[in-house]
Write a protein that holds these residues in place. Structure first.
Motif, PDB file in Angstrom:
ATOM      1  N   PHE A  45       0.832  -1.202   0.000  1.00  0.00           N
ATOM      2  CA  PHE A  45       0.000   0.000   0.000  1.00  0.00           C
ATOM      3  C   PHE A  45       0.868   1.255   0.000  1.00  0.00           C
ATOM      4  O   PHE A  45       0.587   2.220  -0.721  1.00  0.00           O
ATOM      5  CB  PHE A  45      -0.919   0.002   1.227  1.00  0.00           C
ATOM      6  N   GLY A  46       1.923   1.268   0.809  1.00  0.00           N
ATOM      7  CA  GLY A  46       2.744   2.464   0.933  1.00  0.00           C
ATOM      8  C   GLY A  46       3.645   2.733  -0.256  1.00  0.00           C
ATOM      9  O   GLY A  46       3.764   3.873  -0.716  1.00  0.00           O
ATOM     10  N   HIS A  47       4.284   1.676  -0.787  1.00  0.00           N
ATOM     11  CA  HIS A  47       5.324   1.869  -1.806  1.00  0.00           C
ATOM     12  C   HIS A  47       4.861   1.688  -3.251  1.00  0.00           C
ATOM     13  O   HIS A  47       5.285   2.433  -4.138  1.00  0.00           O
ATOM     14  CB  HIS A  47       6.476   0.884  -1.552  1.00  0.00           C
ATOM     15  N   VAL A  48       4.058   0.673  -3.500  1.00  0.00           N
ATOM     16  CA  VAL A  48       3.820   0.259  -4.885  1.00  0.00           C
ATOM     17  C   VAL A  48       3.100   1.301  -5.734  1.00  0.00           C
ATOM     18  O   VAL A  48       3.440   1.470  -6.918  1.00  0.00           O
ATOM     19  CB  VAL A  48       3.104  -1.107  -4.921  1.00  0.00           C
ATOM     20  N   PRO A  49       2.114   2.051  -5.215  1.00  0.00           N
ATOM     21  CA  PRO A  49       1.477   3.053  -6.093  1.00  0.00           C
ATOM     22  C   PRO A  49       2.455   4.042  -6.720  1.00  0.00           C
ATOM     23  O   PRO A  49       2.286   4.421  -7.882  1.00  0.00           O
ATOM     24  CB  PRO A  49       0.498   3.759  -5.140  1.00  0.00           C
ATOM     25  N   MET A  50       3.482   4.451  -5.977  1.00  0.00           N
ATOM     26  CA  MET A  50       4.445   5.401  -6.533  1.00  0.00           C
ATOM     27  C   MET A  50       5.315   4.778  -7.621  1.00  0.00           C
ATOM     28  O   MET A  50       5.869   5.481  -8.468  1.00  0.00           O
ATOM     29  CB  MET A  50       5.325   5.967  -5.419  1.00  0.00           C
TER      30      MET A  50
END
Length: 305
Positions: A145-150
């Protein structure tokens, strides 16, 4: 303890990467494992759902446009823990990245090699229901959730790969601590300017309910314009909210870091004193001078105990 501490701890381990003596032997040379998606229980999917719904609601008007766009384009929703293979299919078409499962922390050289080859190592486990607001090690919610969208953003995707390449070199030069600070203050706890105000792009913030509020709304922390050598000299908090947030004018600034020869930078800062997170220098471009109230109260309490 708050989830700010949990996210800080998770991000710290991701920056430190290293393993303690006595850890088990690697499951494979690159430490990757099968995600074991079919083995997740209803309870584990339920934890993901609770965290996902709480955080996506909070991040409206707080997360940067690139994060929001990445989230919308990925096969990631509230009902179940994402399948890394499905995430990787979309990422590969967009930026050439993939998500690989690892059992936990991995050695420095393994971590950097994965990033240098556009593989993001993510823990395949999820926290327990009683750990929603505290976790000592990065789990699938922090990592995915924290890293992959970016990683759906081409600029950010190139930056993370460059960090992996640079990390392999910094490790050999004995400058990993200085480069890790750049990762910490950008990838984990970075803010960026948008036309509608400061926004979150760092994963340590984006995956933390309380720090998502603190970083933008609280008067206590300093918010200072990002400057590479200044950041490389600055220590960070691993036990609580950050005392300073470094702000980019735009994500495209990260491309400039891809082109820098870090060797002369390391040579310049090696003899300079380290700075503390609460320090503000005359040359800093201060966007918000914090009151320091939150951390000052914590220090007084600790001194009196």
């Amino acid at each position: 303890m708050s989830d700010a501490i949990s996210s800080s701890a998770a991000a710290t381990e991701k920056v430190k990467h290293g393993l303690a003596a006595g850890d088990v032997a690697p499951p494979s040379p690159d430490w990757t494992i099968d995600q074991g998606w079919a083995n997740y229980t209803a309870t584990e999917h339920g934890v993901w759902k609770t965290l996902f719904e709480r955080q996506t609601k909070l991040l409206q008007g707080r997360a940067c446009d690139a994060f929001v766009e990445g989230m919308r384009a990925l096969p990631m929703g509230p009902d179940e823990i994402p399948d890394f293979r499905k995430l990787s299919d979309v990422l590969m078409k967009q930026t050439g990245w993939q998500v690989v499962a690892v059992p936990g922390l991995v050695p420095d050289d393994v971590f950097f090699d994965h990033l240098a080859n556009r593989r993001f190592p993510a823990g395949n486990f999820i926290r327990k229901p009683h750990e929603l607001d505290y976790l000592e090690e990065p789990d699938v919610f922090h990592d995915v959730f924290g890293h992959v969208p970016m990683l759906m953003n081409p600029v950010f995707a190139d930056y993370i790969q460059a960090y992996g390449v640079g990390g392999l070199r910094a490790n050999k030069l004995g400058m990993l601590k200085q480069l890790a600070r750049v990762y910490w203050y950008t990838v984990e706890f970075g803010l960026v300017k948008q036309a509608d105000g400061l926004r979150i792009y760092g994963a340590g913030i984006a995956s933390s309910y309380t720090e998502s509020i603190f970083c933008l709304d609280d008067p206590s922390p300093n918010r200072i314009r990002f400057e590479l050598e200044r950041v490389m000299r600055t220590n960070y908090r691993i036990d609580d909210f950050q005392e300073v947030y470094w702000v980019l004018d735009n994500l495209e600034e990260l491309l400039e870091l891809d082109r820098i020869d870090f060797a002369p930078v390391y040579a310049r800062i090696e003899s300079q004193p380290e700075l503390q997170p609460w320090d503000v220098l005359d040359g800093d471009q201060v966007l918000h001078r914090g009151t320091g109230t939150y951390h000052d109260a914590k220090r007084r309490s600790a001194a009196g105990s």
